[in-house]
Design a protein around this motif. Sequence first.
Motif, PDB file in Angstrom:
ATOM      1  N   SER A  96       1.584   9.675 -16.265  1.00 57.36           N
ATOM      2  CA  SER A  96       2.047   9.728 -14.826  1.00 57.36           C
ATOM      3  C   SER A  96       0.851   9.175 -13.809  1.00 57.36           C
ATOM      4  CB  SER A  96       2.845  10.726 -14.420  1.00 57.36           C
ATOM      5  OG  SER A  96       1.869  11.953 -14.148  1.00 57.36           O
ATOM      6  N   ILE A  97      -0.210   9.865 -14.055  1.00 58.82           N
ATOM      7  CA  ILE A  97      -1.352   9.573 -13.091  1.00 58.82           C
ATOM      8  C   ILE A  97      -1.888   8.133 -13.410  1.00 58.82           C
ATOM      9  CG2 ILE A  97      -3.717  10.337 -12.709  1.00 58.82           C
ATOM     10  CD1 ILE A  97      -3.228  13.034 -13.397  1.00 58.82           C
ATOM     11  N   THR A  98      -1.865   7.742 -14.881  1.00 57.11           N
ATOM     12  CA  THR A  98      -2.457   6.348 -14.892  1.00 57.11           C
ATOM     13  C   THR A  98      -1.252   5.446 -14.508  1.00 57.11           C
ATOM     14  OG1 THR A  98      -3.308   7.063 -17.164  1.00 57.11           O
ATOM     15  CG2 THR A  98      -2.629   4.698 -16.957  1.00 57.11           C
ATOM     16  N   LEU A  99      -0.129   5.698 -14.473  1.00 56.64           N
ATOM     17  CA  LEU A  99       1.045   4.712 -13.649  1.00 56.64           C
ATOM     18  C   LEU A  99       0.709   4.780 -12.345  1.00 56.64           C
ATOM     19  CD1 LEU A  99       3.522   2.976 -14.148  1.00 56.64           C
ATOM     20  CD2 LEU A  99       4.839   4.989 -13.924  1.00 56.64           C
ATOM     21  N   CYS A 100       0.522   5.925 -11.839  1.00 51.51           N
ATOM     22  CA  CYS A 100       0.315   6.204 -10.284  1.00 51.51           C
ATOM     23  C   CYS A 100      -0.890   5.199  -9.570  1.00 51.51           C
ATOM     24  CB  CYS A 100       0.356   7.704  -9.911  1.00 51.51           C
ATOM     25  SG  CYS A 100       0.014   7.941  -8.389  1.00 51.51           S
ATOM     26  N   VAL A 101      -1.985   5.432 -10.616  1.00 50.62           N
ATOM     27  CA  VAL A 101      -3.128   4.313  -9.909  1.00 50.62           C
ATOM     28  C   VAL A 101      -2.872   3.137  -9.909  1.00 50.62           C
ATOM     29  CG1 VAL A 101      -5.438   4.015 -10.459  1.00 50.62           C
ATOM     30  CG2 VAL A 101      -4.687   6.338 -10.581  1.00 50.62           C
ATOM     31  N   LEU A 102      -2.369   2.655 -11.169  1.00 52.95           N
ATOM     32  CA  LEU A 102      -2.197   1.344 -11.276  1.00 52.95           C
ATOM     33  C   LEU A 102      -1.106   0.745 -10.002  1.00 52.95           C
ATOM     34  CD1 LEU A 102      -1.586   0.815 -15.127  1.00 52.95           C
ATOM     35  CD2 LEU A 102      -3.463  -0.149 -13.707  1.00 52.95           C
ATOM     36  N   MET A 103      -0.177   1.558  -9.848  1.00 47.37           N
ATOM     37  CA  MET A 103       0.961   1.178  -8.660  1.00 47.37           C
ATOM     38  C   MET A 103       0.409   0.929  -7.349  1.00 47.37           C
ATOM     39  SD  MET A 103       4.538   2.688  -9.632  1.00 47.37           S
ATOM     40  CE  MET A 103       3.892   4.667  -9.394  1.00 47.37           C
ATOM     41  N   SER A 104      -0.595   1.796  -6.949  1.00 51.50           N
ATOM     42  CA  SER A 104      -1.231   2.023  -5.700  1.00 51.50           C
ATOM     43  C   SER A 104      -2.086   0.828  -5.550  1.00 51.50           C
ATOM     44  CB  SER A 104      -2.072   3.392  -5.538  1.00 51.50           C
ATOM     45  OG  SER A 104      -3.206   3.319  -6.663  1.00 51.50           O
ATOM     46  N   ILE A 105      -2.953   0.502  -6.676  1.00 50.42           N
ATOM     47  CA  ILE A 105      -3.703  -0.599  -6.517  1.00 50.42           C
ATOM     48  C   ILE A 105      -3.011  -1.904  -6.136  1.00 50.42           C
ATOM     49  CG2 ILE A 105      -5.320  -2.058  -7.454  1.00 50.42           C
ATOM     50  CD1 ILE A 105      -6.327   0.443  -9.014  1.00 50.42           C
ATOM     51  N   ILE A 106      -1.969  -2.172  -7.034  1.00 46.35           N
ATOM     52  CA  ILE A 106      -1.077  -3.371  -6.756  1.00 46.35           C
ATOM     53  C   ILE A 106      -0.413  -3.460  -5.454  1.00 46.35           C
ATOM     54  CG2 ILE A 106       0.923  -4.705  -7.766  1.00 46.35           C
ATOM     55  CD1 ILE A 106       0.208  -3.448 -10.518  1.00 46.35           C
ATOM     56  N   TYR A 107      -0.022  -2.281  -4.848  1.00 40.19           N
ATOM     57  CA  TYR A 107       0.803  -2.109  -3.843  1.00 40.19           C
ATOM     58  C   TYR A 107      -0.165  -2.428  -2.526  1.00 40.19           C
ATOM     59  CZ  TYR A 107       4.017  -0.736  -0.047  1.00 40.19           C
ATOM     60  OH  TYR A 107       4.518  -0.556   1.221  1.00 40.19           O
ATOM     61  N   GLY A 108      -1.268  -1.805  -2.579  1.00 42.99           N
ATOM     62  CA  GLY A 108      -2.240  -2.089  -1.534  1.00 42.99           C
ATOM     63  C   GLY A 108      -2.794  -3.536  -1.413  1.00 42.99           C
ATOM     64  N   VAL A 109      -2.820  -4.085  -2.711  1.00 40.98           N
ATOM     65  CA  VAL A 109      -3.428  -5.589  -2.704  1.00 40.98           C
ATOM     66  C   VAL A 109      -2.197  -6.352  -1.858  1.00 40.98           C
ATOM     67  CG1 VAL A 109      -4.019  -7.675  -3.873  1.00 40.98           C
ATOM     68  CG2 VAL A 109      -5.076  -5.329  -4.598  1.00 40.98           C
ATOM     69  N   ILE A 110      -1.136  -5.995  -2.268  1.00 45.16           N
ATOM     70  CA  ILE A 110       0.256  -7.046  -1.815  1.00 45.16           C
ATOM     71  C   ILE A 110       0.205  -6.778  -0.105  1.00 45.16           C
ATOM     72  CG2 ILE A 110       2.849  -6.919  -1.472  1.00 45.16           C
ATOM     73  CD1 ILE A 110       2.663  -6.501  -4.524  1.00 45.16           C
ATOM     74  N   LEU A 111       0.035  -5.430   0.298  1.00 51.96           N
ATOM     75  CA  LEU A 111       0.093  -5.237   1.794  1.00 51.96           C
ATOM     76  C   LEU A 111      -0.766  -6.109   2.514  1.00 51.96           C
ATOM     77  CD1 LEU A 111       0.675  -1.282   2.065  1.00 51.96           C
ATOM     78  CD2 LEU A 111       2.465  -3.178   2.224  1.00 51.96           C
ATOM     79  N   ILE A 112      -2.305  -6.052   1.971  1.00 50.16           N
ATOM     80  CA  ILE A 112      -3.156  -7.142   2.509  1.00 50.16           C
ATOM     81  C   ILE A 112      -2.933  -8.302   2.552  1.00 50.16           C
ATOM     82  CG2 ILE A 112      -5.554  -7.320   2.311  1.00 50.16           C
ATOM     83  CD1 ILE A 112      -6.086  -4.456   1.603  1.00 50.16           C
ATOM     84  N   LEU A 113      -2.749  -8.843   1.235  1.00 46.04           N
ATOM     85  CA  LEU A 113      -2.458 -10.343   1.358  1.00 46.04           C
ATOM     86  C   LEU A 113      -1.228 -10.676   1.982  1.00 46.04           C
ATOM     87  CD1 LEU A 113      -2.890 -10.820  -2.655  1.00 46.04           C
ATOM     88  CD2 LEU A 113      -4.477 -11.264  -0.759  1.00 46.04           C
ATOM     89  N   PHE A 114      -0.020 -10.012   2.019  1.00 45.23           N
ATOM     90  CA  PHE A 114       0.966 -10.576   2.837  1.00 45.23           C
ATOM     91  C   PHE A 114       1.195  -9.820   4.250  1.00 45.23           C
ATOM     92  CE2 PHE A 114       1.702 -11.456  -1.716  1.00 45.23           C
ATOM     93  CZ  PHE A 114       1.790 -12.544  -1.643  1.00 45.23           C
ATOM     94  N   ARG A 115       0.044  -9.227   4.822  1.00 48.42           N
ATOM     95  CA  ARG A 115       0.334  -8.545   6.075  1.00 48.42           C
ATOM     96  C   ARG A 115       1.081  -9.310   7.305  1.00 48.42           C
ATOM     97  NH1 ARG A 115      -4.764 -10.197   5.283  1.00 48.42           N
ATOM     98  NH2 ARG A 115      -5.792 -11.152   6.717  1.00 48.42           N
ATOM     99  N   ASN A 116       0.751 -10.640   7.369  1.00 44.23           N
ATOM    100  CA  ASN A 116       1.439 -11.302   8.583  1.00 44.23           C
ATOM    101  C   ASN A 116       2.819 -11.530   8.412  1.00 44.23           C
ATOM    102  OD1 ASN A 116      -1.056 -11.865  10.151  1.00 44.23           O
ATOM    103  ND2 ASN A 116      -1.604 -13.215   8.422  1.00 44.23           N
ATOM    104  N   GLU A 117       3.069 -11.738   7.151  1.00 45.99           N
ATOM    105  CA  GLU A 117       4.671 -12.047   6.849  1.00 45.99           C
ATOM    106  C   GLU A 117       5.504 -10.515   6.964  1.00 45.99           C
ATOM    107  OE1 GLU A 117       2.279 -15.137   4.803  1.00 45.99           O
ATOM    108  OE2 GLU A 117       2.155 -13.106   4.848  1.00 45.99           O
TER     109      GLU A 117
END
Length: 454
Positions: A96-117
């Motif tokens: 569960s910790i491994t899955l949690c870390v992977l999800m957080s990194i992916i989601y954080g990157v998405i927020l930064i890349l698509f922040r304007n939209e």
Amino acid sequence: MKRKVDLVSGNIIKTLIALSLPILGTSFIQMAYSLVDMIWIGKAGSAAVAAVGTAGFFAWFGNSLVLISKTGAEVGVSQAIGKNNEKERNSYVYSSITLCVLMSIIYGVILILFRNELIGFFNLGDANIIKMSLEYLIIIALGMICTFLNPQFTGIFTASGNSKTPFIVNTIGLVMNIILDPVLIFGFAGIKPLGVVGAALATVLSQLLVTIIFIYTFIKNGYNFSFSNKKFITLKYIKNICMFGGPTAIQNCLFTFFSMLLGRIVASAGPVSIAVQKVGSQIESISWMTAGGFASALTAFIGQNYGAKKWNRVLKGYKVTLFISCLLGIFTTILLVFFGRSIFSIFINESEAIAQGIDYLKILGYSQLFMCLEITTSGAFYGVGRTVIPSIIGIIFTGLRVPLAIILFRPEILGINGVWWSISGTSIVKGIVLVLLFSLIVIRGLKKQISIEA
């Protein structure tokens, strides 16, 4: 783990209270994070509140995503402990910790890349609010790994019967947040005022401290982060975690999405209505976060006793917690309906916002009892591993809020109060339906099991 409460033996009421109190404290700590931010930001005006509230939707969405790994760990770890299976427990913990870390990194990157939209979706129409929203979003995206890991560790500790540790750790974070908020928002002793940026930095830095302490405490309680643990991280357990936590996460993600659609409707009424919704929802969180604390305790309690096949304790634990939740719901209804003005004016001093805020709290106040019933019963469903049922009910009736709000929002009907009624009315229905389904499906099944073994 140390400081554990024995959930499968002893007096049920004392056991639930011993487990619940620190969880409730943790829930209030989490609520206080948001409330402290909102109090200080509220002093900067409605525009700042609207900016933080708009960007805050995406932090909320992240909190929904982490429920995949968090709920999966809570169900899996608690049932494994009930079975007295250490290997299975470790597999759920590390997977569960491994899955949690992977999800957080992916989601954080998405927020930064698509922040304007993402911010553009709300059609805010105010350049200053949009600018502040973007700044806030970028900073919380950079701290997303902490936003994910803190509830994950909380879930693992709680499922193990140790609810005191998360309470203590989160309290430390709150104290830091209380100190940093006014300093970074308004400036102090040479530190220039940062406004919305300061609020975001205060939150992220506080969460970072909490994560560091959690990791230290996690290791002190017998776990580690060495490569030897990779044997516990398997596709089988990750699938189980997603199966347990997936429905809950989907429900909460859709809940956030539906709330964003409602937020877009509210935004068309102007920044005052946006601020009212953001502040009002924070005030209302007194009940749903408290009920959520009881639900987390109930999930751990039922999970361990269900794994240990102690059916009577499962039934009694649910009834006790449901009764406590009813008292909470009634108390909150009285508080919001009759004392709305005094409460809302703590956050915003503008007369128009206060007038709208009183209506918001009164309308939402009528649904508090049913909302508490819904949340508590969902926790009971999670404990027996039946996470799909409450998720389906939640998705259906929360989704209905959007068309209801569109209809009731018309000026000739209820205006902005129509949006609030769409939320309150569907909460009432969800609470009633879930309690009935739990009685028909789970309680009936447990009573059959008891009679067979008698």
